[in-house]
Enzyme design. Sequence first.
Site, PDB file in Angstrom:
ATOM      1  N   CYS A  89      -2.556   8.134   0.384  1.00  0.00           N
ATOM      2  CA  CYS A  89      -3.639   9.051   0.790  1.00  0.00           C
ATOM      3  C   CYS A  89      -3.797  10.162  -0.253  1.00  0.00           C
ATOM      4  O   CYS A  89      -3.988  11.330   0.088  1.00  0.00           O
ATOM      5  CB  CYS A  89      -3.375   9.631   2.170  1.00  0.00           C
ATOM      6  SG  CYS A  89      -1.714  10.249   2.462  1.00  0.00           S
ATOM      7  N   GLY A  90      -3.685   9.799  -1.513  1.00  0.00           N
ATOM      8  CA  GLY A  90      -3.880  10.769  -2.585  1.00  0.00           C
ATOM      9  C   GLY A  90      -2.790  11.833  -2.605  1.00  0.00           C
ATOM     10  O   GLY A  90      -1.614  11.551  -2.382  1.00  0.00           O
TER      11      GLY A  90
END
Length: 323
Positions: A89-90
């Site tokens: 998720c980054g």
Amino acid sequence: MPSLKEIKTRIASVNSTRKITSAMKMVASSKLHHAQVAIQNMLPYENQLEHILKSFLLSTPDTDTPFEGSHAELKRVALVVFSSNSSLCGGFNNNVIKMMLETIDEYKSQGVDDIIIYPIGRKIEEKVKKLGLPCAGSFMDLVDKPKSAPCADIVRELGNLFLKGEIDKVELIYHHFKSAGSQILTRKTLLPIDLSTETIGENNDRDLSSNVATAKAQEYLRKKHAKERNEEKQDVAINDDFIVEPDLHTVLSSLIPKQLHLMMYTALLDSIASEHAARMVAMQTATDNADELLRDLNLQFNKSRQAAITNELLDIVGGSSNN
């Protein structure tokens, strides 16, 4: 230069990766929609409770509660930190961990060494245990299955510790969900609670109508928020005429814990929605990068194949000339 077989193998590998990232993007988009619905279902209760609190505070500005007053000396702090249970998720989890460590260093520079962490999410819990920081327990299930009751239990525990003087301050560290393309890393004080009318409703600026994170959508959101801020400035202060029984202090003593519970539950829902939005954007970026890489690989493959065909033709022509 790599051979045609090597390029073809790499194209197949990138295609497989692209299918995975594209599927994960669609799954994250679906989960984001459910998270937005959960926030939307919570908003009417939040707005009504804030309306009542604002009305009370405007009519009796000198009212105070045990949860509002700061302790004379800051000795022990509790941090409730929200992260995800999974990755991809980054920079979502790394940003939360970084702010937690910065907050701990800030308190230690002030001479506060007694800091306890309430980790909401597997990633932050693993980091806390790895660093050997004091941990209040495991709350990983809350991220996968967000429920109001466990949040109320955490707030009740923190409130009792605050009233007994065993904790002097409680802070929340989480991502505030503004839109699918904007999640704001937030550090908010839970206890002592700030009941000033200026702060009520300050975070009610979410856009829950879209899962799109394009530049055009962001421009629309900026204009919408600017319009809402202008409308808020023209609002007339709420000052309803309430008859309070048995007395205002007793009613506020019941409403304030509900407000604290709402703040905790809102932070949880915001964090979950932000996680899915961050994963959706990260997977969309990965899919776009895979598309660009495939274009380059296909171009390289076609050039290499054309060069091989040209060499074969030259060999044929050269052989015919010799004969």
